[in-house]
Scaffold this motif. Sequence first.
Motif, short mmCIF file in Angstrom:
data_model
loop_
_atom_site.label_atom_id
_atom_site.label_comp_id
_atom_site.label_asym_id
_atom_site.label_seq_id
_atom_site.Cartn_x
_atom_site.Cartn_y
_atom_site.Cartn_z
N GLN A 293 -25.79 -27.57 34.83
CA GLN A 293 -24.44 -27.95 34.39
C GLN A 293 -24.29 -29.47 34.42
O GLN A 293 -23.75 -30.06 33.48
N GLU A 294 -24.78 -30.09 35.51
CA GLU A 294 -24.61 -31.54 35.66
C GLU A 294 -25.36 -32.31 34.56
O GLU A 294 -24.87 -33.30 34.04
N ASN B 47 -14.95 -26.55 33.85
CA ASN B 47 -14.14 -27.39 34.74
C ASN B 47 -14.82 -28.69 35.11
O ASN B 47 -14.19 -29.74 35.21
N ARG B 48 -16.13 -28.62 35.35
CA ARG B 48 -16.86 -29.83 35.75
C ARG B 48 -16.82 -30.87 34.61
O ARG B 48 -16.67 -32.06 34.85
N LYS C 92 -15.11 -34.52 35.04
CA LYS C 92 -15.87 -35.77 34.85
C LYS C 92 -15.23 -36.64 33.78
O LYS C 92 -15.20 -37.86 33.90
N PHE C 93 -14.73 -36.01 32.71
CA PHE C 93 -14.06 -36.80 31.67
C PHE C 93 -12.82 -37.48 32.26
O PHE C 93 -12.61 -38.68 32.04
N TYR D 253 -25.11 -13.01 29.79
CA TYR D 253 -24.51 -13.63 28.62
C TYR D 253 -23.00 -13.38 28.63
O TYR D 253 -22.59 -12.28 29.01
N PRO D 254 -22.12 -14.30 28.26
CA PRO D 254 -22.44 -15.66 27.87
C PRO D 254 -22.76 -16.54 29.08
O PRO D 254 -22.12 -16.41 30.14
N GLY D 255 -23.72 -17.43 28.90
CA GLY D 255 -24.27 -18.17 30.02
C GLY D 255 -23.37 -19.25 30.58
O GLY D 255 -23.47 -19.59 31.76
N GLY D 256 -22.49 -19.83 29.74
CA GLY D 256 -21.64 -20.95 30.20
C GLY D 256 -20.80 -20.58 31.41
O GLY D 256 -20.91 -21.21 32.47
N PRO D 257 -19.96 -19.53 31.28
CA PRO D 257 -19.14 -19.16 32.43
C PRO D 257 -20.00 -18.73 33.62
O PRO D 257 -19.66 -19.02 34.78
#
Length: 371
Positions: free
Chosen positions: A276-277, A309-310, A314-315, A186-190
Amino acid sequence: MIVLGIETSCDETAAAIVENGTKLLSNITATSSGLHARTGGIIPEEAARKQVESIIPVIDLALNDANIKIKDIDCLAVTSGPGLIGSLLVGVETAKTLSCVWKKPIVPINHLVAHIYANWITQRPHTQPAIHNPPLFPALSLIVSGGHTDMVFVKEHGNLTWISGTRDDAAGEAFDKCARLLGLPYPGGPAISDAADDFLSGHQDVKLTMFPRPMIDSDDFDWSFSGLKTAVLNHVVDLSKNSGLSGEYMKLSDYDALSKEPKLKSLVPKLAAEIQEAIVDSLVIKSMRAVKKYKPKSFILGGGVSANNRLKEKFVNEFEKSGVKTKFYAPDPKMSTDNAAAIAACAFYNNEPVDWRNIFANPGLQIVENK
Ligand code: KG4
Ligand code: ZN
């Protein structure tokens, strides 16, 4: 105008000094996330206890770092919600006390709206202010944090209309829960983002379509992420069974199975990239549809997941391909996750002080009233 911002909605204790809503004079954040990494999530009472200890030293540091005296502060700003009640109370009661004792106006700030204002802040040293072109209105803003996923139309400062959001889990929550299933901290995002980068660096052209992108065909702009968590769980349980780990893993109390079993551990980077994708695709596809409908001058990303970053890559690609005139904004990564600078910036552009006696912590505050 010099604003002292205070933010304690989750596990951070943060104070920052911002001049005229853009110029960052200091930005201090103490976090107890290391404590929560051990338990795989936040224990609210532990977070609040740490915040009581840190709040005064953090404010002191912010003043010292900015070389600002109390007399130079024009206004205080504090997150009043949403967040964890014990945590919010630490910041709110401290800020109210300072407002009373220092005789300074105080502005209560909606944490979710403040995430938008991270995009107004320029980093120190402030040598080239002309380079910074803040977002123009009308704007569409997507706030993607640990507890919320909301898209709002911002006509001008203080004039927000809710467009859409998640029907269940927030985008950050999906990162955090899926990370746990992979045995990542945790935190899982990074953690997912780092593991995914490991995979992507050697496999740029691989199609990542293992997990569902729910609701991308619905004709609204809503999201749903709880199905992703279930799909990942089922996949991981199957993997564990096939590796003879089923007895242990099926209990689902041993989330570390994947990271402990070498054969399975090697699969984590690919799974992280797939997760993530799936999240990034859902966010980008629905947002681009909204951009085509609302034709805003700016599209503003905010919240912890905007550090991904991904997602930003993509944006940027989709905006280039689409040919729309909308300008894409994402905060500096340090300003994506919870911080007090965004709180101070938000108070400069929405400067409506409230008597300290009438400010209360509001854990369930929505991004827009009656959304
Ligand atoms: O806005 P934030 O700092 O706190 C809340 O208001 O919730 O957002 C925290 C969320 C967490 O779910 C965290 O895993 C996610 O933001 N996050 C990320 C990244 N950095 C933080 N998610 C994906 N990629 C990242 N690089
Ligand atoms: Zn946040």
